[in-house]
Write an enzyme that holds these catalytic residues in place. Structure first.
Site, PDB file in Angstrom:
ATOM      1  N   ASN A 158       2.210   1.488   4.410  1.00 26.88           N
ATOM      2  CA  ASN A 158       2.573   0.224   5.069  1.00 26.88           C
ATOM      3  C   ASN A 158       2.289   0.251   6.576  1.00 26.88           C
ATOM      4  O   ASN A 158       2.991  -0.368   7.361  1.00 26.88           O
ATOM      5  CB  ASN A 158       4.037  -0.148   4.794  1.00 26.88           C
ATOM      6  CG  ASN A 158       4.416  -1.580   5.180  1.00 26.88           C
ATOM      7  OD1 ASN A 158       5.539  -1.853   5.601  1.00 26.88           O
ATOM      8  ND2 ASN A 158       3.498  -2.510   5.054  1.00 26.88           N
ATOM      9  N   ASP A 197      -8.104   3.743   0.862  1.00 26.93           N
ATOM     10  CA  ASP A 197      -7.168   4.260   1.865  1.00 26.93           C
ATOM     11  C   ASP A 197      -7.952   4.738   3.089  1.00 26.93           C
ATOM     12  O   ASP A 197      -8.749   5.671   2.987  1.00 26.93           O
ATOM     13  CB  ASP A 197      -6.407   5.424   1.218  1.00 26.93           C
ATOM     14  CG  ASP A 197      -5.332   5.987   2.141  1.00 26.93           C
ATOM     15  OD1 ASP A 197      -5.371   5.712   3.362  1.00 26.93           O
ATOM     16  OD2 ASP A 197      -4.456   6.702   1.629  1.00 26.93           O
ATOM     17  N   CYS A 243      -1.434   0.651   7.399  1.00 25.82           N
ATOM     18  CA  CYS A 243      -2.874   0.358   7.482  1.00 25.82           C
ATOM     19  C   CYS A 243      -3.234  -0.889   6.663  1.00 25.82           C
ATOM     20  O   CYS A 243      -3.362  -1.989   7.202  1.00 25.82           O
ATOM     21  CB  CYS A 243      -3.709   1.551   7.025  1.00 25.82           C
ATOM     22  SG  CYS A 243      -3.438   3.057   7.991  1.00 25.82           S
ATOM     23  N   ARG A 244      -3.390  -0.707   5.356  1.00 24.86           N
ATOM     24  CA  ARG A 244      -3.946  -1.796   4.534  1.00 24.86           C
ATOM     25  C   ARG A 244      -3.021  -2.994   4.377  1.00 24.86           C
ATOM     26  O   ARG A 244      -3.418  -4.142   4.600  1.00 24.86           O
ATOM     27  CB  ARG A 244      -4.329  -1.254   3.146  1.00 24.86           C
ATOM     28  CG  ARG A 244      -5.479  -0.294   3.179  1.00 24.86           C
ATOM     29  CD  ARG A 244      -5.604   0.476   1.896  1.00 24.86           C
ATOM     30  NE  ARG A 244      -4.508   1.436   1.734  1.00 24.86           N
ATOM     31  CZ  ARG A 244      -4.310   2.193   0.668  1.00 24.86           C
ATOM     32  NH1 ARG A 244      -5.119   2.091  -0.359  1.00 24.86           N
ATOM     33  NH2 ARG A 244      -3.296   3.036   0.628  1.00 24.86           N
ATOM     34  N   SER A 245      -1.777  -2.753   3.947  1.00 22.17           N
ATOM     35  CA  SER A 245      -0.935  -3.921   3.621  1.00 22.17           C
ATOM     36  C   SER A 245      -0.495  -4.730   4.850  1.00 22.17           C
ATOM     37  O   SER A 245      -0.464  -5.964   4.760  1.00 22.17           O
ATOM     38  CB  SER A 245       0.256  -3.540   2.734  1.00 22.17           C
ATOM     39  OG  SER A 245       1.133  -2.639   3.362  1.00 22.17           O
ATOM     40  N   CYS A 262       0.863  -1.188   0.000  1.00 20.55           N
ATOM     41  CA  CYS A 262       0.000   0.000   0.000  1.00 20.55           C
ATOM     42  C   CYS A 262       0.898   1.237   0.000  1.00 20.55           C
ATOM     43  O   CYS A 262       2.067   1.145  -0.392  1.00 20.55           O
ATOM     44  CB  CYS A 262      -0.973  -0.019   1.170  1.00 20.55           C
ATOM     45  SG  CYS A 262      -0.200  -0.038   2.808  1.00 20.55           S
TER      46      CYS A 262
HETATM   47  P1  4NP Z   1      -1.814   2.718   4.083  1.00 22.72           P
HETATM   48  O1  4NP Z   1      -2.493   4.063   4.658  1.00 22.72           O
HETATM   49  O2  4NP Z   1      -1.255   3.088   2.734  1.00 22.72           O
HETATM   50  O3  4NP Z   1      -2.970   1.783   3.977  1.00 22.72           O
HETATM   51  O4  4NP Z   1      -0.767   2.304   5.089  1.00 22.72           O
HETATM   52  C1  4NP Z   1      -1.814   5.275   4.724  1.00 22.72           C
HETATM   53  C2  4NP Z   1      -0.902   5.489   5.741  1.00 22.72           C
HETATM   54  C3  4NP Z   1      -0.252   6.702   5.837  1.00 22.72           C
HETATM   55  C4  4NP Z   1      -0.498   7.693   4.897  1.00 22.72           C
HETATM   56  C5  4NP Z   1      -1.411   7.471   3.872  1.00 22.72           C
HETATM   57  C6  4NP Z   1      -2.064   6.246   3.798  1.00 22.72           C
HETATM   58  N1  4NP Z   1       0.146   8.950   5.008  1.00 22.72           N
HETATM   59  O5  4NP Z   1      -0.153   9.833   4.190  1.00 22.72           O
HETATM   60  O6  4NP Z   1       1.005   9.108   5.903  1.00 22.72           O
END
Ligand code: 4NP
Length: 161
Positions: free
Chosen positions: A11, A126, A13-15, A8
């Site tokens: 790294n 997201d 949340c989703r992945s 993602c």
């Molecule tokens: P992820 O979510 O891609 O599912 O881990 C996010 C985590 C952090 C950010 C964006 C999405 N950020 O902008 O810091």
């Protein structure tokens, strides 16, 4: 051993949740000897960090062990993983650019929900800028998508136990 990398943006949340759900499913179905999994982000925003507190809360709720530190996708990932699975179009685009830059132009990158019949092209959204309910939503999406991914891969690689 089939190596699977979930990717993602951050790294956190989703992945890492995808990786945790995948590992949990492998364990309860006795398949963990056949697979190795990891997760990574296309960005360097959260390197070394634990998953987001909301990701951890979600994993606790569904009794899924989660243990990961944020890391960024790197060159060797394109060599080492059999399946690289992006959570959304933005991740997919970034990975398709990186693979060329890193010398693996032919590497196929998958989109997580493409494994779900009728969900082609859809994102695992997201959840970062929303509330806990967004994590509930991605849990459900990932749980279903990973079931389909596992069925697909087991058939393709003839894995029966
Ligand atoms: P992820 O979510 O891609 O599912 O881990 C996010 C985590 C952090 C950010 C964006 C999405 N950020 O902008 O810091």
């Amino acid at each position: 051993m089939i190596r699977v990398l979930f990717v993602c943006l951050g790294n956190i949340c989703r992945s890492p949740l995808a990786e945790a759900i995948f590992d949990h499913k492998l364990k309860i179905s006795g398949l963990n000897g056949h697979f190795k999994s990891d997760s990574a982000g296309t960005s360097d925003f959260h390197i070394g960090e634990l998953p987001d507190e909301r990701t951890i809360q979600c994993a606790i709720k569904y009794e899924i062990p989660i243990n990961h530190r944020g890391r960024q996708v790197n060159r060797t990932d394109f060599r080492d993983f059999d399946y690289i699975i992006a959570m959304d179009d933005n991740n997919l685009r970034n990975l398709n650019n990186l693979k060329v830059r890193f010398g693996y132009p032919k590497k196929e990158i998958h989109l997580m929900r493409d494994f779900v019949p009728g969900s082609n092209g859809l994102p695992v959204p997201d959840p970062y800028y929303g509330g806990q309910d967004g994590f509930e939503e991605i849990y459900k999406i990932l749980d279903e998508a990973i079931d389909h991914f596992l069925t697909n891969v087991r058939e393709r690689h003839q894995i029966y136990v």
